[in-house]
Design a protein around this motif. Structure first.
Motif, mmCIF file in Angstrom:
data_model
loop_
_atom_site.group_PDB
_atom_site.id
_atom_site.type_symbol
_atom_site.label_atom_id
_atom_site.label_comp_id
_atom_site.label_asym_id
_atom_site.label_seq_id
_atom_site.Cartn_x
_atom_site.Cartn_y
_atom_site.Cartn_z
ATOM 1 N N ASN A 92 41.911 -55.102 96.099
ATOM 2 C CA ASN A 92 40.507 -55.283 95.539
ATOM 3 C C ASN A 92 39.987 -56.471 96.101
ATOM 4 O O ASN A 92 39.398 -57.480 95.554
ATOM 5 N N LYS A 93 39.957 -56.729 97.438
ATOM 6 C CA LYS A 93 39.451 -57.510 98.202
ATOM 7 C C LYS A 93 38.241 -57.134 99.112
ATOM 8 O O LYS A 93 38.460 -55.977 99.546
ATOM 9 N N PHE A 94 37.455 -57.998 99.565
ATOM 10 C CA PHE A 94 36.465 -58.039 100.387
ATOM 11 C C PHE A 94 36.761 -58.557 101.639
ATOM 12 O O PHE A 94 36.579 -59.845 101.759
ATOM 13 N N VAL A 95 37.453 -57.885 102.593
ATOM 14 C CA VAL A 95 38.005 -58.430 103.813
ATOM 15 C C VAL A 95 37.037 -58.475 105.198
ATOM 16 O O VAL A 95 36.723 -57.597 105.313
ATOM 17 N N ILE A 96 36.728 -59.738 105.552
ATOM 18 C CA ILE A 96 35.799 -59.877 106.861
ATOM 19 C C ILE A 96 36.835 -60.298 108.110
ATOM 20 O O ILE A 96 37.215 -61.182 107.958
ATOM 21 N N ILE A 97 36.860 -59.484 109.045
ATOM 22 C CA ILE A 97 37.230 -59.843 110.301
ATOM 23 C C ILE A 97 36.243 -60.137 111.445
ATOM 24 O O ILE A 97 35.637 -59.214 111.875
ATOM 25 N N ALA A 145 26.297 -59.121 101.387
ATOM 26 C CA ALA A 145 26.693 -57.770 100.572
ATOM 27 C C ALA A 145 28.247 -58.268 99.888
ATOM 28 O O ALA A 145 28.381 -57.668 98.610
ATOM 29 N N GLY A 146 29.192 -59.074 100.451
ATOM 30 C CA GLY A 146 30.303 -59.521 99.681
ATOM 31 C C GLY A 146 30.176 -60.060 98.655
ATOM 32 O O GLY A 146 30.937 -60.021 97.564
ATOM 33 N N LEU A 147 29.144 -61.216 98.693
ATOM 34 C CA LEU A 147 28.900 -62.114 97.395
ATOM 35 C C LEU A 147 28.275 -61.209 96.444
ATOM 36 O O LEU A 147 28.528 -61.459 95.238
ATOM 37 N N SER A 148 27.393 -60.162 96.673
ATOM 38 C CA SER A 148 26.856 -59.307 95.807
ATOM 39 C C SER A 148 27.860 -58.528 95.003
ATOM 40 O O SER A 148 27.973 -58.414 93.778
ATOM 41 N N GLN A 188 19.534 -52.755 110.478
ATOM 42 C CA GLN A 188 19.937 -53.662 109.485
ATOM 43 C C GLN A 188 19.814 -53.052 108.133
ATOM 44 O O GLN A 188 21.048 -53.157 107.340
ATOM 45 N N ASN A 189 18.978 -52.246 107.860
ATOM 46 C CA ASN A 189 18.971 -51.374 106.767
ATOM 47 C C ASN A 189 20.005 -50.474 106.923
ATOM 48 O O ASN A 189 20.731 -50.376 105.703
ATOM 49 N N PHE A 190 20.479 -49.904 108.032
ATOM 50 C CA PHE A 190 21.732 -48.984 107.870
ATOM 51 C C PHE A 190 22.853 -49.770 107.723
ATOM 52 O O PHE A 190 23.754 -49.234 106.833
ATOM 53 N N ALA A 191 22.959 -50.844 108.005
ATOM 54 C CA ALA A 191 24.074 -51.906 107.970
ATOM 55 C C ALA A 191 24.367 -52.150 106.295
ATOM 56 O O ALA A 191 25.491 -52.082 105.797
ATOM 57 N N LEU A 192 23.366 -52.700 105.864
ATOM 58 C CA LEU A 192 23.362 -52.915 104.319
ATOM 59 C C LEU A 192 23.789 -51.514 103.698
ATOM 60 O O LEU A 192 24.349 -51.797 102.459
ATOM 61 N N ASN A 193 23.183 -50.628 103.757
ATOM 62 C CA ASN A 193 23.816 -49.205 103.120
ATOM 63 C C ASN A 193 25.232 -49.003 103.354
ATOM 64 O O ASN A 193 25.721 -48.618 102.205
ATOM 65 N N LEU A 194 25.807 -49.423 104.252
ATOM 66 C CA LEU A 194 27.215 -49.114 104.395
ATOM 67 C C LEU A 194 27.986 -50.368 103.936
ATOM 68 O O LEU A 194 28.914 -49.824 103.287
ATOM 69 N N LEU A 195 27.489 -51.385 103.764
ATOM 70 C CA LEU A 195 28.067 -52.416 103.564
ATOM 71 C C LEU A 195 28.123 -52.474 102.067
ATOM 72 O O LEU A 195 29.143 -52.932 101.020
ATOM 73 N N LEU A 196 27.197 -51.946 101.129
ATOM 74 C CA LEU A 196 26.944 -51.717 99.690
ATOM 75 C C LEU A 196 27.470 -50.386 99.006
ATOM 76 O O LEU A 196 27.420 -50.145 98.116
#
Length: 581
Positions: free
Chosen positions: A497-502, A407-410, A375-383
């Motif tokens: 400039n969108k944060f797209v979640i599939i 991460a998207g809302l942040s 999860q720490n790895f994933a948050l680093n990639l998402l941010l």
């Protein structure tokens, strides 16, 4: 010089067949070792140049251009040592053996001498519906299309579905191949259409259509009118007509392959659409460093600090096994753990950059902290603003959607890096469909977004000091920044400039995945979430899913990252159920 003695046997006593077999020597026989000395060898020394009284045929004269000429009355044994009765069977045996060696091999069909003949693949209709370019994916082998396959394609060409589009593309490819014919005669069609005529150089075989009626009775238990049974009849007839070739049925229908094997016919699945044969070989995005990492790489290592992060430049045997944006870790008892990301690889050196610890409450993202290493790895990639494409896979309850939304809302509300969040998913029901849904596009999609509502409730509950009115205002603000879109209307769009979640990306085909990812414009980040163990789309497996396709194709790209989440954090009940059920 006196002439030699007259021959003991006259040339007129030779049979024409023996004479032709003797002189028509194949190129392979010309390279055979010289025969043992016989009576003809002693006579050949006294041959003088004079015209032969016997007229040779054109093939025989061409086969022996260097044969010496004999004088009138000269013994023919000097020219043809195989005219003796004891040697005639030997000559008759040598002629057929030389014929296959002299036959030229087809260009591009076999790279090695003596290789197996190209196979003949009979394609089922569902293979062409699944992959319209499957015609050109069989390398040097030939393809046969029964007439019933063309009839079934014609019945599915109308409509706006993915199958109808694939059928129309197949029809265009077949029309282009047939356009290379010089005439419309059946004779030329029966010779086969070169598959590389339209520019697909990887296809070295030919395409054969069914040009004649094949009447092969099937077992009495199979009805003759069904399309699958007619294709099986064609395969059975081809196997009888061409016993020297291997005729194989290719079908995506499991039951059809079972029936073919029950009839003694070889059948295979269409495997070219599979990215991986085994899902265990899928790129995980995470690699554990060896225990002796510091001892083996510490002497030649360079390190520096920048922006609160530490960089390491390493060189050694570990570098060839690394990929850009791959996440590495080293955990040893009694030592400070190392969590880093491969920043760049140049030649035999690689640069590692340490990661930010989102497991600490000080670095929480909208109240969400990492509970494990992945999860720490994933948050680093998402941010990471330099990471434009992120894929997260894992079982149920690993926190994929919650971390992605946080991460998207942040980055949308706090950092203003993106303008809004767009959420989409494939509308594949788990059970029986409940029918059409009323309302607008977003209202129709809202029942499919229950996971989104659940995670938003968790994120809004984190701010306990805001009070009920504050949480309500936050919910309204959050929902105004989240748009729910359907996949059916994605073609032709461009996201800026969108944060797209599939979400539920494991149910996408590779073509649908390509359609969605290519919608990204400048400043857009796309995150794909999915669990490969929960595929609900027919004809899709873990190896052919669009999510597997994207993970495998994007690995090693400097602006993409992938993490396979292994540990569930939903509840002890959910963790135990995912293991034992």
């Amino acid at each position: 010089m006196p002439l030699p003695k007259p021959p003991t046997k006259r040339a007129a006593r030779l049979e024409p067949t023996a004479f032709a077999n003797t002189l028509a020597v194949s190129p392979s026989k010309a390279e055979a070792p010289a025969p043992k000395p016989s009576r003809s060898s002693s006579v050949s020394k006294t041959i003088i140049t004079a015209p032969l009284p016997v007229t040779l045929s054109a093939p025989a004269a061409k086969a022996r251009p260097a044969a010496p000429k004999a004088a009138p009355g000269q013994a023919l044994e000097a020219l043809t040592p195989t005219v003796y009765p004891a040697d005639k069977p030997k000559a008759s045996r040598a002629a057929p053996a030389a014929a296959p060696a002299a036959k030229p091999s087809k260009a591009g069909r076999s790279s090695k001498a003596g290789a197996a003949a190209p196979k003949l693949f009979v394609l089922d209709t569902n293979v062409l519906m699944h992959d319209p370019m499957s015609l050109f994916r069989f390398e040097e082998h030939d393809i046969y299309l029964p007439m019933i396959t063309l009839e079934e394609l014609d019945g599915h060409k109308k409509g706006m579905t993915e199958v109808a589009r694939n059928v129309r593309q197949v029809s265009r490819e077949l029309d282009n191949l047939a356009g290379g014919l010089k005439s419309s005669g059946i004779e030329e069609m029966a010779k086969g259409l070169p598959l590389d005529h339209t520019g697909h150089r990887e296809a070295g075989g030919k395409l054969f259509f069914q040009t004649q009626l094949i009447d092969t009775p099937l077992p009495a238990g199979l009805p003759q009118g069904k399309a699958d049974n007619q294709i099986l009849a064609v395969v059975q007839a081809l196997k009888i007509q061409q016993p020297e070739r291997e005729v194989v049925l290719v079908s995506k229908d499991i039951n059809m392959r079972i029936k073919a094997r029950a009839l003694g016919l070889p059948a295979e699945d269409y495997r070219n659409d599979k990215t991986l044969e085994d899902s265990d070989l899928l790129y995980t995005g995470v690699q554990a460093l060896p225990a002796d990492f510091w001892e083996r790489h510490g002497k030649t290592m360079e390190s520096w600090q920048q922006g609160g992060l530490t960089f390491y430049r390493i060189s050694g045997p570990l570098v060839p096994s690394l990929l850009v944006n791959e996440l590495v870790y080293l955990e040893a008892p009694g030592a400070v753990p190392l969590y880093a990301k491969v920043l760049e690889i140049t030649g035999k050196t690689a640069v590692l950059r340490t990661l930010k610890d989102y497991g600490n409450q000080k670095h929480s993202v909208w109240g969400v902290t990492a509970r494990n290493r992945e999860q720490n790895f994933a948050l680093n990639l998402l941010l990471d603003p330099d990471c434009d494409f992120v894929t997260l896979t894992g079982t149920a309850g690993t926190g994929k959607t919650l971390m992605t939304l946080a991460a998207g809302l942040s980055q949308v509300l706090d950092e203003r890096r993106y303008s809004e969040i767009i959420v989409t998913r494939v509308t594949v029901p788990v059970g029986e469909d409940i029918g059409f849904l009323p309302g607008t596009e977003e209202e129709k999609m809202s029942p499919w977004m229950g996971a989104l509502d659940d995670n938003l409730e968790v994120l809004a509950r984190g701010d306990s000091a805001a009070g009920e009115w504050g949480r309500a205002a936050t919910n309204d603000l959050v929902r105004s920044k989240i748009k729910i879109k359907s996949l059916n209307f994605m073609r032709g769009r461009t996201f800026l400039n969108k944060f797209v979640i599939i979400d539920e990306a494991q149910n996408l085909t590779p073509k649908q995945m390509k359609t969605l990812i290519t919608r990204a414009g400048p400043g857009t980040k796309i995150v794909c979430l999915g669990n490969l163990a929960q595929i609900d789309t027919p004809y899709l497996t873990e190896g052919s899913s669009g999510l597997t396709y994207a993970v495998d194709r994007f690995k090693g790209w400097a602006h993409s990252g992938h993490v396979t989440l292994a540990r569930g954090e939903r509840s002890r009940l959910a963790d135990f159920a995912s293991e034992v059920l």
